[in-house]
Design a protein around this motif. Structure first.
Motif, PDB file in Angstrom:
ATOM      1  N   ARG A 157       1.353  39.242  46.219  1.00 13.68           N
ATOM      2  CA  ARG A 157       0.098  38.735  46.764  1.00 13.68           C
ATOM      3  C   ARG A 157      -0.375  39.533  47.983  1.00 13.68           C
ATOM      4  N   GLY A 158       0.442  40.475  48.424  1.00 13.51           N
ATOM      5  CA  GLY A 158       0.069  41.272  49.594  1.00 13.51           C
ATOM      6  C   GLY A 158       0.221  40.510  50.903  1.00 13.51           C
ATOM      7  N   TRP A 159       1.010  39.440  50.911  1.00 18.79           N
ATOM      8  CA  TRP A 159       1.220  38.676  52.145  1.00 18.79           C
ATOM      9  C   TRP A 159       2.317  39.342  52.968  1.00 18.79           C
ATOM     10  N   LYS A 160       2.053  39.490  54.255  1.00 15.71           N
ATOM     11  CA  LYS A 160       3.098  40.001  55.149  1.00 15.71           C
ATOM     12  C   LYS A 160       3.548  38.923  56.118  1.00 15.71           C
ATOM     13  N   ASN A 161       2.581  38.145  56.575  1.00 16.73           N
ATOM     14  CA  ASN A 161       2.906  37.101  57.549  1.00 16.73           C
ATOM     15  C   ASN A 161       2.757  35.738  56.882  1.00 16.73           C
ATOM     16  N   VAL A 162       3.889  35.174  56.525  1.00 14.27           N
ATOM     17  CA  VAL A 162       3.870  33.921  55.770  1.00 14.27           C
ATOM     18  C   VAL A 162       4.445  32.805  56.635  1.00 14.27           C
ATOM     19  N   ALA A 163       3.726  31.696  56.689  1.00 11.45           N
ATOM     20  CA  ALA A 163       4.205  30.530  57.433  1.00 11.45           C
ATOM     21  C   ALA A 163       4.802  29.543  56.439  1.00 11.45           C
ATOM     22  N   ALA A 164       5.934  28.957  56.811  1.00 15.09           N
ATOM     23  CA  ALA A 164       6.559  27.952  55.944  1.00 15.09           C
ATOM     24  C   ALA A 164       6.247  26.563  56.471  1.00 15.09           C
ATOM     25  N   TYR A 165       5.984  25.659  55.537  1.00 10.63           N
ATOM     26  CA  TYR A 165       5.777  24.267  55.896  1.00 10.63           C
ATOM     27  C   TYR A 165       6.900  23.423  55.333  1.00 10.63           C
ATOM     28  N   GLN A 166       7.672  22.833  56.239  1.00  8.73           N
ATOM     29  CA  GLN A 166       8.793  21.967  55.856  1.00  8.73           C
ATOM     30  C   GLN A 166       8.289  20.544  55.672  1.00  8.73           C
ATOM     31  N   THR A 167       8.680  19.906  54.574  1.00  8.34           N
ATOM     32  CA  THR A 167       8.363  18.498  54.390  1.00  8.34           C
ATOM     33  C   THR A 167       9.427  17.881  53.522  1.00  8.34           C
ATOM     34  N   ARG A 168       9.454  16.573  53.491  1.00  7.07           N
ATOM     35  CA  ARG A 168      10.371  15.883  52.582  1.00  7.07           C
ATOM     36  C   ARG A 168       9.667  14.681  51.999  1.00  7.07           C
ATOM     37  N   ASN A 169       8.351  14.673  52.102  1.00  8.53           N
ATOM     38  CA  ASN A 169       7.630  13.512  51.615  1.00  8.53           C
ATOM     39  C   ASN A 169       6.266  13.883  51.058  1.00  8.53           C
ATOM     40  N   VAL A 170       5.557  12.887  50.546  1.00  9.16           N
ATOM     41  CA  VAL A 170       4.239  13.151  49.961  1.00  9.16           C
ATOM     42  C   VAL A 170       3.241  13.498  51.061  1.00  9.16           C
ATOM     43  N   PRO A 171       2.228  14.293  50.725  1.00  8.09           N
ATOM     44  CA  PRO A 171       1.299  14.718  51.780  1.00  8.09           C
ATOM     45  C   PRO A 171       0.332  13.619  52.191  1.00  8.09           C
ATOM     46  N   HIS A 172       0.131  13.478  53.487  1.00  8.78           N
ATOM     47  CA  HIS A 172      -1.016  12.711  53.955  1.00  8.78           C
ATOM     48  C   HIS A 172      -1.850  13.612  54.854  1.00  8.78           C
ATOM     49  N   THR A 173      -2.927  13.077  55.376  1.00 12.15           N
ATOM     50  CA  THR A 173      -3.904  13.954  56.030  1.00 12.15           C
ATOM     51  C   THR A 173      -3.362  14.632  57.287  1.00 12.15           C
ATOM     52  N   ALA A 174      -2.388  13.982  57.949  1.00 15.98           N
ATOM     53  CA  ALA A 174      -1.825  14.620  59.146  1.00 15.98           C
ATOM     54  C   ALA A 174      -1.088  15.903  58.751  1.00 15.98           C
ATOM     55  N   HIS A 175      -0.382  15.861  57.612  1.00 16.92           N
ATOM     56  CA  HIS A 175       0.293  17.075  57.132  1.00 16.92           C
ATOM     57  C   HIS A 175      -0.743  18.133  56.765  1.00 16.92           C
ATOM     58  N   GLU A 176      -1.777  17.664  56.077  1.00 13.73           N
ATOM     59  CA  GLU A 176      -2.810  18.591  55.623  1.00 13.73           C
ATOM     60  C   GLU A 176      -3.472  19.281  56.820  1.00 13.73           C
ATOM     61  N   TYR A 177      -3.644  18.522  57.885  1.00 15.57           N
ATOM     62  CA  TYR A 177      -4.265  19.083  59.085  1.00 15.57           C
ATOM     63  C   TYR A 177      -3.432  20.249  59.636  1.00 15.57           C
ATOM     64  N   LEU A 178      -2.129  20.061  59.715  1.00 16.44           N
ATOM     65  CA  LEU A 178      -1.258  21.128  60.225  1.00 16.44           C
ATOM     66  C   LEU A 178      -1.323  22.356  59.317  1.00 16.44           C
ATOM     67  N   GLN A 179      -1.365  22.098  58.009  1.00 12.97           N
ATOM     68  CA  GLN A 179      -1.411  23.213  57.065  1.00 12.97           C
ATOM     69  C   GLN A 179      -2.729  23.977  57.206  1.00 12.97           C
ATOM     70  N   ARG A 180      -3.822  23.236  57.358  1.00 13.40           N
ATOM     71  CA  ARG A 180      -5.129  23.896  57.494  1.00 13.40           C
ATOM     72  C   ARG A 180      -5.240  24.677  58.808  1.00 13.40           C
ATOM     73  N   CYS A 181      -4.742  24.069  59.892  1.00 13.96           N
ATOM     74  CA  CYS A 181      -4.771  24.783  61.180  1.00 13.96           C
ATOM     75  C   CYS A 181      -3.989  26.083  61.059  1.00 13.96           C
ATOM     76  N   THR A 182      -2.880  26.028  60.345  1.00 14.45           N
ATOM     77  CA  THR A 182      -2.045  27.223  60.165  1.00 14.45           C
ATOM     78  C   THR A 182      -2.782  28.262  59.326  1.00 14.45           C
ATOM     79  N   LEU A 183      -3.416  27.809  58.243  1.00 15.91           N
ATOM     80  CA  LEU A 183      -4.141  28.746  57.376  1.00 15.91           C
ATOM     81  C   LEU A 183      -5.300  29.406  58.115  1.00 15.91           C
ATOM     82  N   ASP A 184      -5.780  28.748  59.166  1.00 18.85           N
ATOM     83  CA  ASP A 184      -6.916  29.277  59.926  1.00 18.85           C
ATOM     84  C   ASP A 184      -6.515  30.345  60.942  1.00 18.85           C
TER      85      ASP A 184
END
Ligand SMILES: [Zn+2]
Length: 387
Positions: A187-214
């Motif tokens: 995919r040509g990715w060099k800088n990859v962030a990992a998201y650790q979870t152990r449960n189903v996603p809710h909006t607080a998780h999604e927020y962290l993921q989106r902030c990271t993607l930004d």
């Protein structure tokens, strides 16, 4: 760039199917050990390099070093003991007959051999000390501490050869470190962030993921739920994965997010588990790691931000992306953190897993500010919990 594995080299202790059949035929009379489920997962991950630089289950000098200073005996940061401690009458009989230089077959959850153990050492360890040092408590209300009391008191150490991979409930989503690294470079990715979870996603998780993607220092996100043995009453691994698939497929840009499962036991050791989980993700090719509030915590055992501070104490060549507590604020009308919202707690919607679970159990309708309706739909089906 994609970081080199921990210790510099990706461990790959796997054998080809032909070699596997040869070894099994040659060693069909070898003693067999049936490890505790968590250690079955660990053996597979060692073989695939997820725990690089470990080539096998830890011996007494590494264990001592991990417990005393959070490092392997060669000084590399490492905060979780990785032990093989067979329990039960039959296992104990087998272990009693083994000594350094012997080999044994490890069997999977169906009793079929999947790994070969080359025994280097057999030793007794102090369970209370292990619990105190790793989990910060000896309280048997802590599930990992409770597990310790049912494990064997003798540890068997040595390198393993992985004869075949395990069958996981998450199927093709279970990738090895070599496979995620390959996918990142495809995919040509060099800088990859990992998201650790152990449960189903809710909006607080999604927020962290989106902030990271930004962030401009992130090419892609690996959403990597830990889906090994979970607790009774948790959602089933395949349900958690399906909920994430829904979020990723319907909302995220396909070329920026990779979803994969990580089937290992969840270790609720707060900061020590957070650092361990980050090291594991480095082995999967991630140089950035998201650490929210109270990662890998449980109840009130750990200071909720100790899991972030530990990244200042050890140099592991992974950049932590730290977030404060995240919530939906009614007044802001937005996801927020104490850094971005000026309103009091009474304005913040409780997005905790406990709250969501309780509401679902009562058939209460959950607002989309807390959880996506598509995810609610999956969780509202019958038979989604582990019994
Ligand atoms: Zn607000």
């Amino acid at each position: 760039m994609i970081p080199p594995p921990h210790g510099g080299r990706l461990v790959e202790r796997t054998v080809s199917p032909v070699e596997r059949d040869r070894r099994l035929a040659e060693r069909s009379v070898l003693p067999r050990i049936q490890p505790f489920i968590d250690q079955v997962y660990d053996a597979e991950k060692i073989g695939l390099g997820a725990y690089s630089p470990l080539e096998g289950f830890q011996g007494s000098s590494d264990l001592e070093s991990v417990l005393a200073r959070g490092r392997l005996s060669n000084d590399l940061p490492w905060t979780m003991p990785i032990l093989l401690t067979p329990s039960g009458k039959e296992n104990e009989r087998v272990v009693a007959g083994l000594s350094a230089g012997d080999e044994a077959l490890l069997t999977d959850l169906n009793g079929e051999p999947f790994a070969l153990l080359h025994i280097e050492e057999k030793f007794r360890y102090d369970r209370a000390r292990l619990a105190q040092s790793t989990y910060g408590t000896q309280d048997t209300a802590h599930p990992n501490v409770a597990d310790l009391s049912s494990l064997g008191e003798t540890a068997v150490a040595g390198p393993i050869d992985l004869l075949r991979r395990l069958d996981h409930a998450t199927g093709r989503f279970e990738l090895s470190p070599a496979e995620t690294r390959q996918e990142f470079s495809r995919r040509g990715w060099k800088n990859v962030a990992a998201y650790q979870t152990r449960n189903v996603p809710h909006t607080a998780h999604e927020y962290l993921q989106r902030c990271t993607l930004d962030r401009d220092d992130v090419d892609g996100l690996l959403v990597h739920p830990v889906l090994g043995r979970l607790k009774k009453g948790d959602y089933k691994p395949e349900i958690i994965l399906e909920a994430y698939r829904t979020l990723v497929d319907r909302y995220y840009p396909a070329d920026r997010v990779l979803l994969a499962s990580l089937s290992i036991a969840m270790r609720y050791a707060g900061p020590k588990a957070a650092l361990f989980l980050a090291i594991v993700r480095k082995n999967y090719g991630c140089g950035l790691y998201i650490v929210g509030r109270d990662q890998a915590g449980l109840g009130k055992y750990y200071d909720p931000y100790a899991c972030q501070r530990i990244f200042d104490e050890y140099a592991i060549d992974v950049r932590p992306i730290k977030f404060a507590e995240t919530f939906f604020c009614r007044r802001c009308g937005w996801m927020a953190t104490p850094k971005t919202c000026g309103h009091g707690a009474s304005e913040h919607l409780d997005t905790s897993q406990t709250r969501i679970r309780a509401a679902l159990a009562k058939g209460e309708k959950l607002p989309s500010e807390i959880i996506r309706p598509e995810v609610v739909e999956i969780l509202s089906r019958g038979d989604v919990l582990l019994t």
